[in-house]
Every structure is written in C-alpha cells, then in structure tokens.
Design a protein around this motif. Sequence first.
Motif, short mmCIF file in Angstrom:
data_model
loop_
_atom_site.label_atom_id
_atom_site.label_comp_id
_atom_site.label_asym_id
_atom_site.label_seq_id
_atom_site.Cartn_x
_atom_site.Cartn_y
_atom_site.Cartn_z
N LYS A 186 0.82 -1.22 0.00
CA LYS A 186 0.00 0.00 0.00
C LYS A 186 0.85 1.27 0.00
CE LYS A 186 -3.84 2.37 1.17
NZ LYS A 186 -4.91 2.64 0.23
N ASP A 223 -0.12 -4.35 3.69
CA ASP A 223 -0.66 -3.03 4.02
C ASP A 223 -0.47 -2.81 5.51
OD1 ASP A 223 -2.11 -0.75 4.50
OD2 ASP A 223 -3.86 -1.34 3.33
N LYS A 224 0.52 -1.99 5.84
CA LYS A 224 0.83 -1.70 7.24
C LYS A 224 0.22 -0.37 7.66
CE LYS A 224 4.06 -5.05 7.69
NZ LYS A 224 3.91 -6.21 8.58
N GLU A 225 -0.58 0.23 6.77
CA GLU A 225 -1.06 1.59 7.01
C GLU A 225 -2.55 1.67 7.33
OE1 GLU A 225 0.04 3.84 3.48
OE2 GLU A 225 1.82 4.48 4.58
N SER A 226 -3.35 0.90 6.57
CA SER A 226 -4.80 1.06 6.65
C SER A 226 -5.37 0.38 7.89
CB SER A 226 -5.46 0.45 5.41
OG SER A 226 -4.86 0.95 4.25
N LYS A 227 -6.63 0.72 8.18
CA LYS A 227 -7.33 0.06 9.27
C LYS A 227 -7.65 -1.36 8.82
CE LYS A 227 -9.30 3.99 11.65
NZ LYS A 227 -10.35 4.98 11.65
N LYS A 228 -7.75 -2.25 9.81
CA LYS A 228 -8.02 -3.66 9.53
C LYS A 228 -9.26 -3.84 8.64
CE LYS A 228 -5.48 -6.96 11.68
NZ LYS A 228 -5.90 -7.65 12.87
N GLU A 229 -10.26 -3.05 8.91
CA GLU A 229 -11.54 -3.19 8.16
C GLU A 229 -11.32 -2.99 6.66
OE1 GLU A 229 -16.00 -1.17 8.12
OE2 GLU A 229 -14.40 -0.28 9.35
N SER A 230 -10.55 -1.97 6.30
CA SER A 230 -10.35 -1.73 4.86
C SER A 230 -9.38 -2.73 4.25
CB SER A 230 -9.94 -0.28 4.58
OG SER A 230 -8.68 -0.04 5.14
N ILE A 231 -8.43 -3.24 5.06
CA ILE A 231 -7.53 -4.30 4.55
C ILE A 231 -8.35 -5.56 4.27
CG2 ILE A 231 -5.50 -5.75 5.00
CD1 ILE A 231 -4.53 -3.52 6.94
N TYR A 253 -1.37 -10.55 8.81
CA TYR A 253 -2.64 -10.66 9.54
C TYR A 253 -3.29 -12.02 9.37
CZ TYR A 253 -2.13 -5.59 9.79
OH TYR A 253 -1.66 -4.33 10.01
#
Length: 211
Positions: free
Chosen positions: A19, A46-54, A77
């Motif tokens: 990301k 993706d180390k940036e986004s919230k878990k929900e969007s990942i 994750y």
Amino acid sequence: MNLKKKLLKESRLYVIVDKKVSGARPIFNIVSKIKDLGADIIQLRDKESKKESILKEAYRLRKLLTNTQTLFIINDYIDIAKLVDSDGIHLGQNDLPLETARQLLGKDKIIGISCHNLNQAIEAQKNGADYISIGPVFSTPTKPEYKAVGLDLIRKVKKAVQIPFFVIGGINENNINDILSLGIKRAAICRAICRAKDIPFAIKKFSKILN
C-alpha cells in the motif's frame, strides 16, 4: 502434495503489492493488471490502513484471483488470511510464531517467513515453513531499517536450505542478473513493479528473465 504447494514449488516471480509503495495507484488495479501476466504469487502488504479496509481489499483480491494459477498471500494478519481463505500468510521475524500460525491455518496453507541471516533461514525450515524470503539482498527504501545482506549470504542459504526461497530487497532490472548468476531463479519484487511506468511490461519482463 496439494495443488497450492505444488504451485509454490514451481513459482518464480513473487510480487508484493504494498500500500505504501503503491501510493496513489489502487492495489486492486495493480493486481488486475498483473494477475495473468506472469506473477506466480501475489502478496497483499498493508501496514497503514485500518483492519476493516484491509479485509475489504483482501476479499476483493481473493475473488479476483480465484480460478487463476496465482497464489494469494496475506502479509502478517492471520485473522484476515483465515477470513478470506487466502492461500497462505507471510510472517516477519517478530510476528506470530510459525507453530501458532500452523495450528490456526492448518497443514494445507502456505506459510512463509522473512529471514535476514543464515540461522533464521535454517530455523524457519526446521520449524516447517513452506518457503522463506531472504534479504534485503540490496538496500531498499521499502525496508530502510535493514542493512543489505549481500550476495554471499544468498550463496550460503542456497547450500543450507531445501525449501523454496525467494531473494528480496531492492531487486530491479539493473541488478537481477547478479542473482541469476548465483543460480537463483526465485525473486520477490515490490517497488520495481508497483512503481513501474508500465506495470504489464515490467511484470512480463521480470517473468521472462526468471523463467
């Protein structure tokens, strides 16, 4: 050996779609472009986004890659890997222990581990990793905290490890021949594909070089 692990053994080009590295380019668009052009494995990192969007992104990619020969790996994750039923997970040295990941995912899923020295590589193999990545072989802005491990380590790992291993870190078209000269045929590439001017051209080129 199940089909996924058979595909892993035959894999050459491992693409990490990150990301942060991808910047303004949507991950879904990148994966749509590369899925049929020679990427054997695609990892969502993706180390940036919230878990929900990942999780949402992972579901979309899982759907996109179903019925293809491309393996889909989630970075880090394990809950997301389980929920979307990815082909496996990639762990760092400080993530969940391999044994725990295996208990949670089961024997059929692929588990890969990042290694930065020979001892870690041998340990990962002993503990039942399906593959390892070894690097960064060259210095890379994607992992500035790690010093380049250099080609000598790659030679040692090649002798000591029987499971598939992917050389990673700063690999581009200017230095990939240094890896090939060691008889290495597997590379994990992030920046040189995610940031390429022409992504389909880049993927075809790397796939051709490695095959």
